[in-house]
Write an enzyme that holds these catalytic residues in place. Structure first.
Site, PDB file in Angstrom:
ATOM      1  N   ASN A  91       0.820  -1.216   0.000  1.00  0.00           N
ATOM      2  CA  ASN A  91       0.000   0.000   0.000  1.00  0.00           C
ATOM      3  C   ASN A  91       0.852   1.263   0.000  1.00  0.00           C
ATOM      4  OD1 ASN A  91      -2.667   1.218   0.158  1.00  0.00           O
ATOM      5  ND2 ASN A  91      -1.975   1.961   2.145  1.00  0.00           N
ATOM      6  N   TYR A 140       6.770   0.259   8.732  1.00  0.00           N
ATOM      7  CA  TYR A 140       6.081   1.514   8.408  1.00  0.00           C
ATOM      8  C   TYR A 140       7.105   2.597   8.064  1.00  0.00           C
ATOM      9  CZ  TYR A 140       3.700   5.944   9.209  1.00  0.00           C
ATOM     10  OH  TYR A 140       3.236   7.220   9.071  1.00  0.00           O
ATOM     11  N   PHE A 168       5.076  14.305  13.298  1.00  0.00           N
ATOM     12  CA  PHE A 168       5.182  13.692  14.605  1.00  0.00           C
ATOM     13  C   PHE A 168       3.775  13.154  14.913  1.00  0.00           C
ATOM     14  CE2 PHE A 168       9.608  14.175  15.866  1.00  0.00           C
ATOM     15  CZ  PHE A 168      10.057  14.675  14.655  1.00  0.00           C
ATOM     16  N   ALA A 205      -4.381   0.502  28.533  1.00  0.00           N
ATOM     17  CA  ALA A 205      -3.121  -0.217  28.786  1.00  0.00           C
ATOM     18  C   ALA A 205      -1.964   0.694  28.403  1.00  0.00           C
ATOM     19  CB  ALA A 205      -3.082  -1.491  27.950  1.00  0.00           C
ATOM     20  N   ILE A 206      -1.052   0.870  29.332  1.00  0.00           N
ATOM     21  CA  ILE A 206       0.168   1.641  29.043  1.00  0.00           C
ATOM     22  C   ILE A 206       1.209   0.659  28.512  1.00  0.00           C
ATOM     23  CG2 ILE A 206       2.038   2.984  30.087  1.00  0.00           C
ATOM     24  CD1 ILE A 206      -0.021   4.031  32.127  1.00  0.00           C
TER      25      ILE A 206
HETATM   26  N1  UDP Z   1       0.190   3.741  23.644  1.00  0.00           N
HETATM   27  C1  UDP Z   1      -0.156   3.111  24.835  1.00  0.00           C
HETATM   28  N2  UDP Z   1      -1.368   2.471  24.900  1.00  0.00           N
HETATM   29  C2  UDP Z   1      -2.244   2.430  23.865  1.00  0.00           C
HETATM   30  C3  UDP Z   1      -1.891   3.090  22.664  1.00  0.00           C
HETATM   31  C4  UDP Z   1      -0.663   3.733  22.578  1.00  0.00           C
HETATM   32  O1  UDP Z   1       0.610   3.115  25.806  1.00  0.00           O
HETATM   33  O2  UDP Z   1      -3.313   1.815  23.988  1.00  0.00           O
HETATM   34  C5  UDP Z   1       1.490   4.442  23.554  1.00  0.00           C
HETATM   35  C6  UDP Z   1       2.378   3.915  22.436  1.00  0.00           C
HETATM   36  O3  UDP Z   1       3.167   2.845  22.874  1.00  0.00           O
HETATM   37  C7  UDP Z   1       3.216   5.172  22.113  1.00  0.00           C
HETATM   38  C8  UDP Z   1       2.262   6.330  22.421  1.00  0.00           C
HETATM   39  O4  UDP Z   1       1.223   5.781  23.239  1.00  0.00           O
HETATM   40  O5  UDP Z   1       4.306   5.259  22.981  1.00  0.00           O
HETATM   41  C9  UDP Z   1       1.644   6.917  21.177  1.00  0.00           C
HETATM   42  O6  UDP Z   1       1.125   5.859  20.410  1.00  0.00           O
HETATM   43  P1  UDP Z   1       0.171   6.093  19.162  1.00  0.00           P
HETATM   44  O7  UDP Z   1      -0.268   4.753  18.668  1.00  0.00           O
HETATM   45  O8  UDP Z   1      -0.901   7.072  19.514  1.00  0.00           O
HETATM   46  O9  UDP Z   1       1.091   6.830  18.079  1.00  0.00           O
HETATM   47  P2  UDP Z   1       2.471   6.400  17.395  1.00  0.00           P
HETATM   48  O10 UDP Z   1       3.548   6.985  18.270  1.00  0.00           O
HETATM   49  O11 UDP Z   1       2.513   4.932  17.280  1.00  0.00           O
HETATM   50  O12 UDP Z   1       2.406   7.064  16.063  1.00  0.00           O
END
Ligand code: UDP
Length: 327
Positions: A91, A140, A168, A205-206
């Site tokens: 894609n 990605y 970002f 979930a963190i």
């Molecule tokens: N994240 C998290 N829990 C979630 C989704 C995201 O802790 O359910 C964390 C993820 O590991 C990253 C940050 O939040 O460190 C931002 O993630 P997101 O997917 O929003 O954007 P990305 O940085 O992947 O573009």
């Protein structure tokens, strides 16, 4: 200008379409609706088709007398790209090369390309400047870097003019609350936290609290989607055939996962329970932009200067559309 917004039914694309129209550009959306939403596109402006439909694509570029293409039609989930790289290379790379070929065939020589901070991998220096080596750590990021390289080569060989804008973390929604983020499946931090506030999920979930950051959770630079959009419109005005523009688009401010959750608690008034999960593969600990170059070159400034102000707009959207565009 006559602008074709490829992927304009998606989150960032649909916000940019609004801003382009407001700025007086004639704008059409080319989207296969695989992840975008018909409701996000102004009536009568959607060409529902795929980038691999070469005939349709070239006819569209010719018939609408397109001057510039903005290309948002990509998959953008780090975790998904690790699990299913073929999806990402097909894609994000193969379909984009088809778009570039169609542009060459029809002599469209201006492109704004959505690139990403994921092309930097785990950066050596924070904040990240455009001179940071681009060494992605997930499919990605690689898929976007391949296209950045192709754009440079096409600029030299064929006179393509482009702006590769390295985003970002796009966040937020239009201030009036009627256009926002509705990806399926949802995986971004802020929308998921707001789903907890809406009672649609029990907790957030963190993903890891053992990163080398102050509170152990990942730090990201969250930029409002309309601030991103403004930068696109300014970049568009500067593109000329053969010219190469490569810019970081962020705010220069980093917020950790815990700080984002805390800000969501303040904005929504909801306690937002959390649980500690494992690290998500492909996540670098800290990504914060140095966007001095974009600010100077585009005469641009992000207007949303705090994570709360960005979350507030996202909250207006999610509260008004708890099931996204499906209502
Ligand atoms: N994240 C998290 N829990 C979630 C989704 C995201 O802790 O359910 C964390 C993820 O590991 C990253 C940050 O939040 O460190 C931002 O993630 P997101 O997917 O929003 O954007 P990305 O940085 O992947 O573009």
């Amino acid at each position: 200008m006559n602008v074709l917004v490829v992927g304009g039914a998606g989150y960032i694309g649909s916000h940019v379409v609004r801003l382009l129209t407001k700025a007086g550009h004639e704008t059409w959306v080319y989207d296969n609706l695989s992840r975008g939403h018909r409701q996000a596109v102004p009536t009568g402006r959607l060409i529902e088709a795929s980038l691999t439909d070469r005939v349709r694509l070239e006819d569209t570029l010719r018939e609408l007398r397109i001057d510039a293409v903005m290309h948002f039609a990509a998959f953008a989930l780090v975790g998904e790209s690790v699990e299913d790289p073929a999806l990402y290379y097909n894609n994000n790379v193969v379909a984009t090369l088809a778009l570039l070929d169609a542009m060459r065939a029809t002599n469209v020589r201006r492109m704004v390309f959505s690139s990403t901070t994921a092309t930097y991998g785990v950066p050596e220096r924070i904040p990240i400047t455009e001179d940071e080596p681009q060494t992605p750590i997930n499919p990605y990021g690689f898929s976007k870097l391949v296209i950045e390289q192709a754009l440079q080569d096409y600029a030299k060989a064929y006179g393509l003019g482009f702006a590769a804008l390295r985003y970002f973390n796009a966040a937020g929604a239009t201030p009036d609350g009627d256009l926002g983020e509705d990806p399926r499946p949802e995986s971004h931090l802020i929308p998921i936290v707001l789903q907890v506030a809406l009672g649609q999920r029990e907790k957030i979930a963190i993903f890891g609290e053992d990163y080398p950051t102050q509170d152990g959770t990942c730090i990201r630079d969250y930029i409002h989607v309309d601030d991103l959009g403004d930068a696109h419109i300014k970049a568009l005005q500067q593109i000329e055939p053969g010219k190469q523009i490569k810019l970081n688009l962020g705010t220069g401010r980093g917020d950790s996962v815990r700080e984002v959750i805390e800000a969501c608690r303040r904005v929504t008034g909801h306690p937002i329970p959390t649980e500690i999960g494992v690290r998500r593969p492909g996540d670098p600990p800290e990504l914060v932009a140095d966007s001095t170059r974009a600010q100077q070159q585009l005469d641009w400034q992000p207007r949303y200067n705090s994570i709360e102000s960005i979350i507030q707009t996202a909250w207006n959207w999610h509260r008004g559309h708890p099931h996204g565009f499906s209502e």
